[in-house]
Motif scaffolding. Sequence first.
Motif, short mmCIF file in Angstrom:
data_model
loop_
_atom_site.label_atom_id
_atom_site.label_comp_id
_atom_site.label_asym_id
_atom_site.label_seq_id
_atom_site.Cartn_x
_atom_site.Cartn_y
_atom_site.Cartn_z
N ALA A 20 44.24 37.58 33.71
CA ALA A 20 43.11 36.68 33.98
C ALA A 20 42.45 36.23 32.69
N TYR A 21 42.46 37.11 31.67
CA TYR A 21 41.90 36.71 30.37
C TYR A 21 42.73 35.58 29.78
N ARG A 22 44.06 35.72 29.87
CA ARG A 22 44.93 34.70 29.32
C ARG A 22 44.78 33.38 30.08
N GLU A 23 44.67 33.48 31.41
CA GLU A 23 44.49 32.27 32.21
C GLU A 23 43.14 31.62 31.91
N GLU A 24 42.13 32.48 31.76
CA GLU A 24 40.79 31.98 31.45
C GLU A 24 40.79 31.26 30.10
N GLU A 25 41.46 31.87 29.11
CA GLU A 25 41.54 31.27 27.78
C GLU A 25 42.30 29.95 27.82
N ILE A 47 40.59 43.31 40.67
CA ILE A 47 39.97 44.03 39.55
C ILE A 47 39.96 43.16 38.30
N SER A 48 41.09 42.48 38.06
CA SER A 48 41.21 41.63 36.87
C SER A 48 40.18 40.52 36.89
N GLU A 49 40.00 39.88 38.04
CA GLU A 49 39.03 38.79 38.15
C GLU A 49 37.61 39.30 37.94
N ILE A 50 37.32 40.49 38.45
CA ILE A 50 35.98 41.07 38.27
C ILE A 50 35.71 41.33 36.78
N HIS A 51 36.72 41.84 36.08
CA HIS A 51 36.58 42.08 34.64
C HIS A 51 36.17 40.81 33.91
N TYR A 79 49.19 46.27 46.89
CA TYR A 79 48.88 46.97 45.65
C TYR A 79 48.51 45.98 44.54
N PHE A 80 49.32 44.94 44.40
CA PHE A 80 49.09 43.97 43.33
C PHE A 80 47.87 43.08 43.61
N GLU A 81 47.62 42.83 44.90
CA GLU A 81 46.45 42.02 45.25
C GLU A 81 45.17 42.72 44.78
N LYS A 82 45.12 44.04 44.93
CA LYS A 82 43.95 44.80 44.49
C LYS A 82 43.80 44.74 42.96
N LEU A 83 44.95 44.77 42.26
CA LEU A 83 44.89 44.67 40.80
C LEU A 83 44.35 43.32 40.35
N TYR A 84 44.76 42.25 41.04
CA TYR A 84 44.25 40.92 40.69
C TYR A 84 42.74 40.83 40.91
#
Length: 405
Positions: A156-161, A101-105, A94-99
């Motif tokens: 992912a936004y926070r990691e990217e920043e 989606i987050s990376e695609i965003h 479940y969480f892998e799918k969320l990650y």
Amino acid sequence: MDLNYRKINNLNERNYKKLLKNYKFNQEDASCLKSLRSVVNNYSKELLSGFYKFIFEFDHARMFLHNKEILLRHERGIQKWYLNLFSGVYDENYFEKLYIISEIHVRIGLPAHYVNAAFSYVRGFLKNILIKEKKYEVLGSVDKIIDINLDILTIAYREEEQSKLVDDIVFLKNVVENSNIEPYFQGIYDAKTTKINKYESLMRLIDPKSKEVFSVFSFLQTAKKIKLYEKMMEIMIEKTFEIACPLNMEFSINLCYEDISNRYFREYIYKKINTCNKAENIIFEILESDFIEDFNIVKDFATHVRTFGCKIAIDDFGSGYSSMENILKLKPDIIKIDGSLIKNIDTSLESKTIVKNIVNMAKELNAKTVAEYVLSKEVYEVVKTLDIDFLQGFYLAEPEAIEVL
């Protein structure tokens, strides 16, 4: 970094069980959510209808979901995600799918505020239907799973920043250590003769390895936080004066309130002016917005540099910060009209009227005017009719290294 590698890394580092524990999400919550699946499924069409009506208020959504095929795929994805909130199974898969989606965003450049706003809508929608269905006892569990999803879908936004911040710090330190800061000069044209009358010196950062050229604008806040900004400005002043002072041409350089209020840096500027054989060719551009900090400091600086013969320009005039009283006290030699008023002047009657008034006021002050952001032929043709003294913008000339000029 490869997305799949980072996704696996994320799952290892942020164990999903720990995340569930942090939100006090337990098996009872999972069972509550599963019991709601048939209820929320009945409202899925209503959710999608309201959701897209809501997100299409955002420019980014209209640009991204620009045709039926993309919209249909997006609808299927949103519906699947919505129903999975109530799957009752919240495991590694479940969480892998969320990650993912987050990376695609992040990859498609979806703004973080869009994600937050979308979640706000979904949360409100679910609360309304559960209250309507009198399922009060599950509201807490719904809040938890929404918060958990929002956490994952924005990490992912926070990691990217964070990654960008580290990269920027390393880049800035290398630039300063190697003095890879260069003034690029943009021509300022006489509106009547359409010949270059003066130049503006603009800071450019050169990557020591790739030699790629960057504007300083996006690095300014980081440079100030890590205390490199002052050194960068010293290098900029040094190189600008070294290049421009021997030339028989006026040149301007930008200073902000932070520069002017720094006593050490002010003294540095005064010393550099003394090394210039034609100080009367130097123009210091000061942002209009900086007047609101401490006008007396700005005024004292202007008074002092004028003793050398230097001129003062107000940059971005019309951005609406300073009082007219301060403008009158400063007695600027040049007023540079804010680009927001110029770039759409060919289509905005309001901008045209404001600019006309600024030009008239400048004449009363015996100040010259510069129209910045002349980006197109249409804008150029309009500003030439407004009795503005000088024109500047990419339509006429881009900033260039001195070697190119």
